[in-house]
Scaffold this active site. Sequence first.
Site, PDB file in Angstrom:
ATOM      1  N   ASP A 227     111.971  21.586 -47.354  1.00 45.64           N
ATOM      2  CA  ASP A 227     111.624  21.723 -45.933  1.00 45.64           C
ATOM      3  C   ASP A 227     112.513  22.715 -45.187  1.00 45.64           C
ATOM      4  O   ASP A 227     112.330  22.933 -43.985  1.00 45.64           O
ATOM      5  CB  ASP A 227     111.762  20.365 -45.223  1.00 45.64           C
ATOM      6  CG  ASP A 227     110.453  19.587 -45.178  1.00 45.64           C
ATOM      7  OD1 ASP A 227     109.375  20.201 -45.338  1.00 45.64           O
ATOM      8  OD2 ASP A 227     110.518  18.356 -44.983  1.00 45.64           O
TER       9      ASP A 227
ATOM     10  N   ARG B  47     116.269  15.589 -45.721  1.00 45.40           N
ATOM     11  CA  ARG B  47     116.533  16.936 -45.202  1.00 45.40           C
ATOM     12  C   ARG B  47     118.016  17.199 -44.965  1.00 45.40           C
ATOM     13  O   ARG B  47     118.378  18.320 -44.581  1.00 45.40           O
ATOM     14  CB  ARG B  47     115.768  17.183 -43.891  1.00 45.40           C
ATOM     15  CG  ARG B  47     114.267  17.305 -44.069  1.00 45.40           C
ATOM     16  CD  ARG B  47     113.600  17.981 -42.867  1.00 45.40           C
ATOM     17  NE  ARG B  47     113.947  19.403 -42.742  1.00 45.40           N
ATOM     18  CZ  ARG B  47     113.481  20.199 -41.786  1.00 45.40           C
ATOM     19  NH1 ARG B  47     112.664  19.728 -40.868  1.00 45.40           N
ATOM     20  NH2 ARG B  47     113.837  21.470 -41.735  1.00 45.40           N
TER      21      ARG B  47
ATOM     22  N   ARG C 193     112.652  11.876 -33.789  1.00 43.36           N
ATOM     23  CA  ARG C 193     113.688  12.566 -34.569  1.00 43.36           C
ATOM     24  C   ARG C 193     115.020  12.564 -33.823  1.00 43.36           C
ATOM     25  O   ARG C 193     115.982  11.941 -34.241  1.00 43.36           O
ATOM     26  CB  ARG C 193     113.238  13.999 -34.887  1.00 43.36           C
ATOM     27  CG  ARG C 193     111.977  14.059 -35.775  1.00 43.36           C
ATOM     28  CD  ARG C 193     112.246  13.564 -37.180  1.00 43.36           C
ATOM     29  NE  ARG C 193     111.081  13.548 -38.056  1.00 43.36           N
ATOM     30  CZ  ARG C 193     110.702  14.537 -38.833  1.00 43.36           C
ATOM     31  NH1 ARG C 193     111.362  15.660 -38.854  1.00 43.36           N
ATOM     32  NH2 ARG C 193     109.650  14.402 -39.622  1.00 43.36           N
TER      33      ARG C 193
ATOM     34  N   HIS D  49     108.143  16.417 -33.199  1.00 40.54           N
ATOM     35  CA  HIS D  49     109.115  17.336 -32.585  1.00 40.54           C
ATOM     36  C   HIS D  49     108.505  17.863 -31.286  1.00 40.54           C
ATOM     37  O   HIS D  49     107.295  18.098 -31.220  1.00 40.54           O
ATOM     38  CB  HIS D  49     109.397  18.555 -33.480  1.00 40.54           C
ATOM     39  CG  HIS D  49     110.348  18.318 -34.598  1.00 40.54           C
ATOM     40  ND1 HIS D  49     110.096  18.745 -35.878  1.00 40.54           N
ATOM     41  CD2 HIS D  49     111.563  17.725 -34.634  1.00 40.54           C
ATOM     42  CE1 HIS D  49     111.109  18.427 -36.671  1.00 40.54           C
ATOM     43  NE2 HIS D  49     112.022  17.803 -35.942  1.00 40.54           N
TER      44      HIS D  49
ATOM     45  N   CYS E  98     108.188  26.431 -35.965  1.00 39.10           N
ATOM     46  CA  CYS E  98     109.097  25.735 -36.892  1.00 39.10           C
ATOM     47  C   CYS E  98     109.709  26.706 -37.896  1.00 39.10           C
ATOM     48  O   CYS E  98     110.807  26.471 -38.391  1.00 39.10           O
ATOM     49  CB  CYS E  98     108.366  24.657 -37.670  1.00 39.10           C
ATOM     50  SG  CYS E  98     107.501  23.461 -36.675  1.00 39.10           S
TER      51      CYS E  98
HETATM   52  N1  ARG Z   1     108.436  18.629 -42.931  1.00 37.84           N
HETATM   53  C1  ARG Z   1     109.250  18.967 -41.804  1.00 37.84           C
HETATM   54  C2  ARG Z   1     109.813  17.696 -41.190  1.00 37.84           C
HETATM   55  O1  ARG Z   1     109.116  16.716 -41.146  1.00 37.84           O
HETATM   56  C3  ARG Z   1     108.487  19.734 -40.790  1.00 37.84           C
HETATM   57  C4  ARG Z   1     109.353  20.296 -39.702  1.00 37.84           C
HETATM   58  C5  ARG Z   1     108.580  20.934 -38.601  1.00 37.84           C
HETATM   59  N2  ARG Z   1     109.467  21.652 -37.744  1.00 37.84           N
HETATM   60  C6  ARG Z   1     109.369  21.715 -36.416  1.00 37.84           C
HETATM   61  N3  ARG Z   1     110.223  22.438 -35.729  1.00 37.84           N
HETATM   62  N4  ARG Z   1     108.474  20.992 -35.756  1.00 37.84           N
HETATM   63  O2  ARG Z   1     110.927  17.639 -40.765  1.00 37.84           O
END
Ligand code: ARG
Length: 307
Positions: free
Chosen positions: A82, A111, A160, A189, A283
């Site tokens: 990612d 991550r 998040r 996000h 992203c």
């Molecule tokens: N797979 C990543 C996650 O879930 C996607 C991140 C998307 N990034 C963003 N800036 N919205 O963290």
Amino acid sequence: MTESTPTTREPGTTSDGLAWGRRYAMVRPEHFRVDYAINPYMDLASQPDRRLAMVQWQRLVGRLLELGADVQVIEQRADAPDMVYAMNLGLALTDETGPRVALSHMRHRERRVESATAATWFAGAGFAPTVTGEDGVGAFLEAGDAFPVAGALVVGYGPRTEEQALKQLATDFDIEVRGFRITHPGMYHLDLAFCPLDEVTALVCPAAFDESSAAALLSLVPDAIVLSEDEALTFCANSVVVGRTVVMPACPGRVRRELEGRGFAVDLVDVSEFHKAGGSVRCLTNPLDILVGRDLEPVPGGGVLLA
Ligand code: ARG
């Protein structure tokens, strides 16, 4: 574009656009795949085509360069699929002490390996680091949740980023932080539901937030282009703007008319492979040119305002 005073414009007229967003970090997708599912888009049975992803990424880089933006490339770690979503590596803010970065402290363990590489890259590029937490201890912060808007740092929290991180950003950087609670699982996000386009215009999807946050965000934006949930789920808010050109992964017809009516040009770039892990144009890019004193108003001691 002046360095010190942000320009303003009345709704119905046009400006040169945002002062920031002309210099980006991006991660070359050498190791992009779906290894785990931490958002509703990720499905191990639906893997990206790695060659196509690289072609799409190169086209996005090419488009940004053609528009006059600068792109700095970070190499991807093999164990961090990612990491291609460069936006989440950290929030770069330059103040009178020089370039600084609030490194992300990822909500999901999967991550967190990205952080060490992010720290090394930002240090090498001259950014002094701060952290809100590390290895699961301390507040979570994911930089895709933050934008400068009207002199304050607007941050989405909930799925998040944690509320406690907002306090720390405010005091670490001496700025005002405005928090908006995200409740939609598909817009985990802020940058999936919100996209500032110039000093007064932004794409806003109220369905991503709780009621008071949606109302507060709408009242912060003088000229909001309101997105329905369906429109936002095309990833159209996950766009970047360079001058008056909005580089978008998708643009529903109604949204295009709203944008063009305000003097924006819509530039579509297909990044469909990256949608398979839940991210798109914004992203994949991380702006390195946000300035405290120009894009963010200095507030000694900082301050946090939650909707
Ligand atoms: N797979 C990543 C996650 O879930 C996607 C991140 C998307 N990034 C963003 N800036 N919205 O963290």
